[in-house]
Design a protein around this motif. Structure first.
Motif, PDB file in Angstrom:
ATOM      1  N   THR A 225       0.852  -1.175   0.000  1.00 42.52           N
ATOM      2  CA  THR A 225       0.000   0.000   0.000  1.00 42.52           C
ATOM      3  C   THR A 225       0.893   1.232   0.000  1.00 42.52           C
ATOM      4  N   THR A 226       0.700   2.087  -0.970  1.00 47.40           N
ATOM      5  CA  THR A 226       1.492   3.309  -1.045  1.00 47.40           C
ATOM      6  C   THR A 226       0.911   4.356  -0.103  1.00 47.40           C
TER       7      THR A 226
ATOM      8  N   LYS B 236       0.008   7.278  -0.941  1.00 47.98           N
ATOM      9  CA  LYS B 236      -1.145   7.875  -1.621  1.00 47.98           C
ATOM     10  C   LYS B 236      -2.383   6.998  -1.442  1.00 47.98           C
ATOM     11  N   ASP B 237      -2.225   5.679  -1.597  1.00 48.68           N
ATOM     12  CA  ASP B 237      -3.357   4.765  -1.403  1.00 48.68           C
ATOM     13  C   ASP B 237      -3.907   4.873   0.018  1.00 48.68           C
ATOM     14  N   GLN B 238      -3.010   4.930   0.983  1.00 39.26           N
ATOM     15  CA  GLN B 238      -3.425   5.028   2.385  1.00 39.26           C
ATOM     16  C   GLN B 238      -4.163   6.341   2.641  1.00 39.26           C
TER      17      GLN B 238
ATOM     18  N   LEU C 278      -5.812   8.147   0.446  1.00 39.11           N
ATOM     19  CA  LEU C 278      -7.112   8.107  -0.224  1.00 39.11           C
ATOM     20  C   LEU C 278      -8.087   7.187   0.496  1.00 39.11           C
ATOM     21  N   ALA C 279      -7.640   5.998   0.881  1.00 38.99           N
ATOM     22  CA  ALA C 279      -8.539   5.048   1.548  1.00 38.99           C
ATOM     23  C   ALA C 279      -9.061   5.623   2.859  1.00 38.99           C
TER      24      ALA C 279
ATOM     25  N   THR D  57      -3.616   8.871   9.348  1.00 41.87           N
ATOM     26  CA  THR D  57      -2.704   8.011   8.584  1.00 41.87           C
ATOM     27  C   THR D  57      -1.273   8.054   9.093  1.00 41.87           C
TER      28      THR D  57
ATOM     29  N   HIS E  15       1.531  14.278  -3.133  1.00 40.10           N
ATOM     30  CA  HIS E  15       0.551  13.520  -3.911  1.00 40.10           C
ATOM     31  C   HIS E  15      -0.655  14.345  -4.377  1.00 40.10           C
TER      32      HIS E  15
ATOM     33  N   GLN F 155      -9.652  13.283  -6.452  1.00 42.60           N
ATOM     34  CA  GLN F 155      -9.023  11.974  -6.634  1.00 42.60           C
ATOM     35  C   GLN F 155      -9.726  10.907  -5.803  1.00 42.60           C
TER      36      GLN F 155
ATOM     37  N   ARG G  22     -11.350   7.409  -7.149  1.00 42.90           N
ATOM     38  CA  ARG G  22     -11.147   6.098  -6.511  1.00 42.90           C
ATOM     39  C   ARG G  22     -12.488   5.459  -6.162  1.00 42.90           C
TER      40      ARG G  22
ATOM     41  N   GLU H 278     -14.323   1.823  -7.561  1.00 40.56           N
ATOM     42  CA  GLU H 278     -15.027   0.811  -6.769  1.00 40.56           C
ATOM     43  C   GLU H 278     -16.454   0.601  -7.292  1.00 40.56           C
TER      44      GLU H 278
END
Length: 192
Positions: free
Chosen positions: A3-4, A6-8, A10-11, A34, A44, A54, A58, A62
């Motif tokens: 998990t990058t 950026k992914d963290q 965003l999630a 985070t 990011h 963004q 995402r 989904e």
């Protein structure tokens, strides 16, 4: 799977956007949740608005996964496939505490404030309606719907009803408005 950062961001941020909305969510809350330094956020994302747009992208990825899974299930009739997509969405909302649709929430909050948000969210709803309309056209062609049914119009109505039910579900923290709406819509669609 790695998990990058950026992914963290965003999630975690998507969950916070759903809970708090855009205006009540500060970048500091995302960073704290985070454990990310401020500089990493700005590496990011250009701004909070860029982050939220963004996050919408995402979220839509989904949604398209859900649409792909439900609308291509050949074991179901076209109408059953469309309903299955909404049942999957209802179940996801339940996992999130019955907070509803992130698009609907952001759309209600931001449409009068930011033309960019309004356009992007409307584009998302249009994409969803288009995918639903294609499946509803197949339902019409197979005799599940009246021969003169307009699939795009039916898809738009279904999505509009869903978003209203999602708001009521959020207010009550209860999936019943979503289930009631689906039962009503699909019983009427078949009898039309």
């Amino acid at each position: 799977m790695t998990t990058t950062t950026k992914d963290q961001l965003l999630a975690t941020g998507m969950g916070l956007l759903l809970q708090r909305g855009y205006n009540d969510l500060g970048i500091q809350a995302i960073l704290k949740a985070t454990g990310t330094p401020k500089g990493s956020f700005y590496y990011h994302f250009r701004s909070k608005e860029d982050f939220a747009l963004q996050a919408i992208d995402r979220y839509m990825a989904e949604v398209h996964q859900g649409l792909d899974g439900a609308l291509t299930d050949a074991s179901l009739t076209p109408l059953e496939r469309v309903r299955r997509f909404f049942e999957i969405s209802r179940d996801k909302y339940g996992q999130d505490g019955h907070l509803g649709c992130m698009l609907g929430g952001l759309g209600q909050e931001m449409s009068g404030i930011s033309e960019g948000f309004a356009r992007r969210i409307e584009q998302c709803f249009s994409e969803i309606a288009g995918r639903l309309a294609a499946c509803l056209a197949e339902a019409r062609d197979r005799g599940e719907l009246a021969a003169d049914a307009d699939p795009r119009e039916m898809a738009e109505l279904l999505l509009n009803c869903w978003e209203g039910a999602a708001l009521r579900s959020r207010l009550r923290r209860d999936p019943r408005p979503l289930d009631d709406m689906l039962d009503f819509y699909f019983s009427r669609a078949r009898s039309a």
